[in-house]
Write a protein that holds these residues in place. Structure first.
Motif, PDB file in Angstrom:
ATOM      1  N   UNK A  88       0.810  -1.230   0.000  1.00 45.34           N
ATOM      2  CA  UNK A  88       0.000   0.000   0.000  1.00 45.34           C
ATOM      3  C   UNK A  88       0.838   1.273   0.000  1.00 45.34           C
ATOM      4  N   UNK A  89       1.975   1.255   0.727  1.00 46.98           N
ATOM      5  CA  UNK A  89       2.786   2.478   0.796  1.00 46.98           C
ATOM      6  C   UNK A  89       3.397   2.845  -0.550  1.00 46.98           C
ATOM      7  N   UNK A  90       3.455   1.880  -1.471  1.00 47.98           N
ATOM      8  CA  UNK A  90       3.945   2.152  -2.837  1.00 47.98           C
ATOM      9  C   UNK A  90       2.789   2.236  -3.847  1.00 47.98           C
ATOM     10  N   UNK A  91       1.566   2.182  -3.322  1.00 52.82           N
ATOM     11  CA  UNK A  91       0.365   2.262  -4.168  1.00 52.82           C
ATOM     12  C   UNK A  91       0.342   1.170  -5.246  1.00 52.82           C
ATOM     13  N   UNK A  92       0.641  -0.072  -4.833  1.00 50.35           N
ATOM     14  CA  UNK A  92       0.530  -1.192  -5.763  1.00 50.35           C
ATOM     15  C   UNK A  92      -0.194  -2.343  -5.078  1.00 50.35           C
ATOM     16  N   UNK A  93      -1.212  -2.889  -5.771  1.00 51.88           N
ATOM     17  CA  UNK A  93      -2.059  -3.943  -5.218  1.00 51.88           C
ATOM     18  C   UNK A  93      -2.254  -5.051  -6.259  1.00 51.88           C
TER      19      UNK A  93
END
Ligand SMILES: Cc1ncc(C[n+]2csc(CCOP(=O)(O)OP(=O)(O)O)c2C)c(N)n1
Ligand SMILES: [Mg+2]
Length: 204
Positions: A88-93
């Protein structure tokens, strides 16, 4: 661009995962990339840290190129979480459910538009996922509503062991190659790896 990694770095990372998997050190499925390094680096030229990235079960390259440190990605893979890597902190899911991330990515793009923000959503999907009903709805909705989202269709010609073109009777390939071109990018690649696994231990 959020990472300076080159094609050799991506290949070396995937090879180290393959070796660890074949040695029995990873006791959960891995889905490896191969042969699409240049295309992936090109897509990531435009992706910024504030952008959101959504992926499927096959997401090692995206995590690395979004800026997640190699050792952090590798540690998660060793823990058995390759199939649904989320940072989440890198905005990837990611999600291992076929089509699972598509409505979520579309909703995030809708929220960006409503808030009049300037960042983007990038959503990666395989060639079979791209032919599902949910993909059609999400892509169509995004295009008609001019949402800030790009769907990147990654065509390796197969869905596990099934030939995608044969299933759909697609002699000239997917309609997505030319339709909705503001919101869809489409590339083809050939991989040396099976759908899951690395060719020695469990594979399918
Ligand atoms: C809802 C759902 N149905 C079936 C599966 C099993 N499954 C996992 S990957 C996959 C193939 C998808 O092929 P494609 O979209 O082309 O992606 P690729 O693995 O080739 O990158 C299938 C059917 C699943 N994970 N989720
Ligand atoms: Mg495929």
């Amino acid at each position: 661009m959020t990472s300076q990694l080159g094609a050799e770095d991506l290949l070396a990372f995937e090879e180290s995962v393959a070796s660890a998997f074949n040695r029995g050190e990873i006791r959960a499925p891995v889905h490896l990339y191969d042969g699409n390094e240049e295309q992936m680096i090109e897509v990531f030229q435009n992706i910024k840290s504030e952008d959101w990235v959504f992926c499927s079960w096959r997401s090692h390259y995206q995590c690395l190129l979004k800026g997640v440190p190699e050792e952090v990605v590798f540690a998660e893979i060793l823990e058995g979480r390759s199939i649904s890597l989320c940072f989440p902190e890198y905005r990837i899911f990611s999600s291992a459910i076929v089509g699972g991330v598509l409505p979520i990515a579309t909703g995030v793009a809708w929220s960006i538009k409503r808030a009049a923000q300037s960042n983007m959503v990038y959503c990666f999907l395989g060639d079979m996922t791209a032919e599902t009903g949910i993909a059609h709805e999400c892509i169509k909705y995004s295009s008609y509503n001019k949402l800030p989202i790009v769907f990147i269709v990654e065509d390796n010609g197969k869905s596990v062991c099934t030939d995608t073109r044969k299933v759909w009777g697609m002699n000239s390939g997917s309609y997505l190659k030319t339709m909705f071109s503001d919101n869809v990018r489409y590339y083809s690649y050939e991989t040396k790896f099976p759908h899951a696994g690395a060719g020695v231990r469990v594979e399918f």
